[in-house]
Structure formats: structure tokens, C-alpha cells
Write a protein that holds these residues in place. Structure first.
Motif, short mmCIF file in Angstrom:
data_model
loop_
_atom_site.label_atom_id
_atom_site.label_comp_id
_atom_site.label_asym_id
_atom_site.label_seq_id
_atom_site.Cartn_x
_atom_site.Cartn_y
_atom_site.Cartn_z
N UNK A 202 21.33 -12.40 -36.56
CA UNK A 202 20.97 -13.37 -35.74
C UNK A 202 22.03 -13.87 -34.57
N UNK A 203 23.24 -13.91 -35.06
CA UNK A 203 24.38 -14.22 -34.14
C UNK A 203 24.54 -13.49 -32.95
N UNK A 204 24.28 -11.97 -33.47
CA UNK A 204 24.34 -11.19 -32.37
C UNK A 204 23.09 -11.31 -31.51
N UNK A 205 22.09 -11.50 -31.99
CA UNK A 205 20.95 -11.77 -31.08
C UNK A 205 21.11 -12.91 -30.07
N UNK A 206 21.70 -14.00 -30.72
CA UNK A 206 22.07 -15.43 -30.24
C UNK A 206 22.72 -15.13 -28.84
N UNK A 207 23.86 -14.34 -29.09
CA UNK A 207 25.15 -13.86 -27.93
C UNK A 207 24.36 -13.20 -26.95
N UNK A 208 23.43 -12.19 -27.44
CA UNK A 208 22.62 -11.22 -26.37
C UNK A 208 21.85 -12.30 -25.53
N UNK A 209 21.20 -13.15 -26.28
CA UNK A 209 20.07 -13.84 -25.44
C UNK A 209 20.70 -15.08 -24.56
N UNK A 210 22.10 -15.35 -24.79
CA UNK A 210 23.02 -16.19 -24.13
C UNK A 210 23.53 -15.50 -22.82
N UNK A 211 23.69 -14.27 -23.14
CA UNK A 211 24.41 -13.46 -21.75
C UNK A 211 23.16 -13.14 -21.10
N UNK A 212 21.89 -13.12 -21.09
CA UNK A 212 20.93 -12.88 -20.52
C UNK A 212 20.80 -13.78 -19.49
N UNK A 213 20.95 -14.93 -19.62
CA UNK A 213 20.78 -16.09 -18.76
C UNK A 213 20.02 -17.04 -18.99
N UNK A 214 19.83 -18.00 -18.14
CA UNK A 214 18.76 -19.04 -18.38
C UNK A 214 17.55 -18.64 -17.55
N UNK A 215 16.44 -18.75 -18.48
CA UNK A 215 14.99 -18.34 -18.07
C UNK A 215 14.28 -19.62 -17.82
N UNK A 216 14.56 -20.82 -18.06
CA UNK A 216 13.82 -21.83 -18.06
C UNK A 216 14.98 -23.13 -17.72
N UNK A 217 14.35 -23.93 -17.08
CA UNK A 217 15.36 -25.26 -16.59
C UNK A 217 14.11 -26.47 -16.81
#
Length: 369
Positions: A202-217
Motif C-alpha cells: 500500500x505504501x508503494x502504491x501510494x508513492x507511485x500514485x503521488x509521483x504520477x501527479x495531480x489528476x484533479x484539483x
């Protein structure tokens, strides 16, 4: 490779023709400037009896106008190969840095990220491009090295609980006298190891999601997010004897709610985990001008200033852990850094002289609609 070489030759040919045309045009202009006044003088001279000075000039050595015109025509013909050769030479010298850039880029694309252009003098547009590419190659090398390091660490972190789980099951199965209680205990330990793996993934997925960038503001209030995070962690803080306090003022910004919740959660968890009994954690939100700030300050062991940057890299810890045990994965602050960069925010981390860290994240202020 052949098409690139032909493209380089084509560019050199075009530049050579352009330079040759310029040289030839300059030569024609010079001859016109010299010959045209002479032709005008010859045309306006009276056809009567030549003067004594004219007769003397004609009798002496010199070049007549027809001879000058013929010589000029011959000079123009000879100027053609000279201009082409000069244009080809100048174009080749001009394109030499570009050929060096292309050759080095081909070597780098083949996998040798250590190569650099190192273009020297003179400093011009091409050497400036070379310096920019050197910086790009350095960033690419650092990125690939970090990726390899991350994969190696992730493999190690995932292999450790798997090896422990396998050993646990092998020991339980190899014991012929194991009763139901022993097997139940082994199953409980196996579940604990499985939970460890699940949290790591889960931590690795959270890191990957964070590095992917913002998809909604979305417009959100940091104070509300922090309040929810503190409410779910007060029990854990009380058990470890840590005073968890919040000074929350409205701090409206825009971003991805899930990513910012992950940032807040990891900051608070990091402050609680890497603390000591009787310590404290203070979380503050505030608005200052065009920015909103989230600050998490905690007590704990003294951290050297030169070690702070390393803590924001994945799987980086001070010693095995700041407590001497491994209850974290070394990913919390890496997730914080990735979320901060994804929101184009700024991150300010300071080691407190009395121990612990003070981390401030500044977002752009977004007024409520």
C-alpha cells in the motif's frame, strides 16, 4: 544512422550554398562598384581629338576598359569554386559542435549515461545547447540510478517478510509434535507477516500514485483534513505517551484530496513513530498572504543536518530505525515529497536543536468560491 548522416550532409550543403551565395554576391557588388563608374566615364568622354594627357595615358602601360570587363568576368567565374569551397569549410566548422552533440546523444541513448558533451569555447548558442543537454543527461542518470536503487530496495523489503513467512511455515510443518495451539500461533505470525507485506505494498502504491501527479484539483481546507487525521491517531499517541496537539486555522487551497490526505497522514505518522515517550507533536495550519502552510513539529532524537535530505528518499532511515526497530518502511517522507512536488508546493525541513524535525509544506492559497 544513415538518414541522420544524410541529414547532416544536406544541412552542410545548404549552409555551404548560402555562404557561397553571400560571398559571390559580395564579389559581384565589388566589381559593379568598380566597373560601373569606369564605364560611365568612358561613355561620357567626347569623341573629338584626344588631349595630351589622354594620349600619354594611352601610350603608357595600363588596363583598358574592355580588358577590365573581361578580367572582371573571369574573376566572377573563378569566384564560384572559391566561394563554394569557403562556404563548405565555414559550414563544416559551424556544424562541428552539432555533430558532437548528435554523436554523444547517440551514445547516451545506447545506455552510456555517463557521457557528457563538455563543449568548450567559444560560448555561443550551440555550446549553450550543449550545456543544457549535459544537465539533462545528468538528471537522467540520477533518475535511472534512483530507479535502480528503488527497485533493489523494494525487492529487499518484499523479500524479507516472504523469507520469514516461508521459514515460519517450514518450521511448523517440520514439527511432528505440533498441536493445534502451535499451529494457531504459527498462523497468527503468518497473518502478521502478511499484514506487513500488505502495508508495504500500500505504501508503494501510494508513492507511485503521488509521483504520477495531480489528476484533479478541488478546493479544500487543510484544517479539516488535519483535524480528521489527528482524531484517528490520538489513541495511538496516547498509548505511546505522546502529546498530540493541533493549532488549526482555516487554510484553503486546491489539490487532490486523496493525495493531500496521504501527505498529512504520513507527516503525522512519521512524527508519532519517530518520537520518544513523553514527547510531543504539534500540527499547525495557517494562511499567509497568497500561501497556506502546514507545519508538523515533533520531538525526538537529534538529527544531523546533512542527513535530512536523505530521509526524503525511498527506504531511507537513520540507522535501522530511529528507535532501533523497524516499524516503518522508509517511505513516509518520500510520499510527502512526491505529493508536494505534484502540487507544485514547497517543502521546508529543519532539524530542531533539541531533537526532532519541523516540516512545513506551503501550498498556493485558493479563496473559496
Amino acid at each position: 544512422m544513415i538518414s541522420r548522416r544524410l541529414a547532416r550532409r544536406s544541412l552542410q550543403r545548404r549552409l555551404a550554398l548560402a555562404y557561397a551565395a553571400g560571398v559571390y554576391a559580395a564579389g559581384v557588388l565589388v566589381l559593379v562598384v568598380v566597373d560601373l563608374p569606369l564605364a560611365t566615364v568612358q561613355a561620357t568622354r567626347p569623341a573629338g581629338r584626344p588631349s595630351a594627357s589622354t594620349a600619354a595615358a594611352a601610350a603608357g602601360p595600363g588596363i583598358s576598359l574592355p580588358q577590365l570587363l573581361v578580367g572582371s568576368a573571369v574573376a566572377l567565374v573563378l569566384l564560384v569554386p572559391v566561394a563554394l569551397a569557403l562556404g563548405w569549410y565555414v559550414a563544416g566548422r559551424f556544424l562541428q559542435p552539432l555533430r558532437t552533440i548528435t554523436a554523444t546523444a547517440e551514445v547516451v541513448s545506447a545506455g552510456n549515461l555517463h557521457r557528457r558533451l563538455d563543449l568548450g569555447e567559444p560560448v555561443d548558442e550551440l555550446t549553450a545547447l550543449g550545456h543544457t543537454l549535459d544537465d539533462l543527461f545528468a538528471r537522467l542518470q540520477a533518475s535511472f540510478d534512483a530507479q535502480r536503487h528503488f527497485v533493489a530496495n523494494a525487492s529487499h523489503e518484499l523479500r524479507t517478510p516472504l523469507a520469514g513467512l516461508r521459514t515460519l511455515l517450514e518450521v511448523a510443518l517440520a514439527d511432528p509434535d505440533a498441536d493445534a495451539g502451535a499451529l494457531r500461533a504459527a498462523c497468527q505470525e503468518a497473518l502478521a507477516l502478511g499484514g506487513h507485506q500488505e502495508r508495504l505494498v500500500e505504501a508503494l502504491l501510494a508513492l507511485a500514485t503521488s509521483e504520477r501527479g495531480v489528476t484533479r484539483w478541488d478546493t479544500l481546507d487543510l484544517a479539516h483534513i488535519v483535524e480528521g487525521a489527528l482524531a484517528t491517531r490520538r489513541g495511538q499517541a496516547t498509548e505511546t505517551g505522546i502529546d498530540l496537539a493541533g493549532h488549526l486555522a482555516p487554510a484553503v487551497t486546491a489539490g487532490d484530496p486523496k493525495l493531500i490526505e496521504s501527505l498529512v497522514a504520513n507527516l503525522v505518522d512519521n512524527a508519532i513513530r519517530h518520537n520518544h515517550a513523553g514527547g510531543h507533536v504539534q500540527v499547525t495550519t495557517r494562511t499567509s498572504g497568497r500561501q497556506v502552510a502546514l507545519t508538523v513539529a515533533n520531538s525526538g532524537p537529534v538529527i544531523p543536518e546533512d542527513q535530512i535530505e536523505r530521509l526524503f528518499h525511498p527506504f531511507q532511515r537513520l540507522a535501522p530505525d530511529r528507535h532501533g526497530h523497524r516499524d516503518g518502511y522508509g517511505l513516509g517522507l518520500a510520499i510527502v515529497d512526491a505529493v508536494t512536488r505534484a502540487h507544485r508546493a514547497t517543502l521546508d525541513t529543519r532539524a530542531r536543536p533539541e531533537g526532532g524535525l519541523s516540516i512545513t509544506v506551503r501550498f498556493a492559497h485558493s479563496p473559496k468560491e
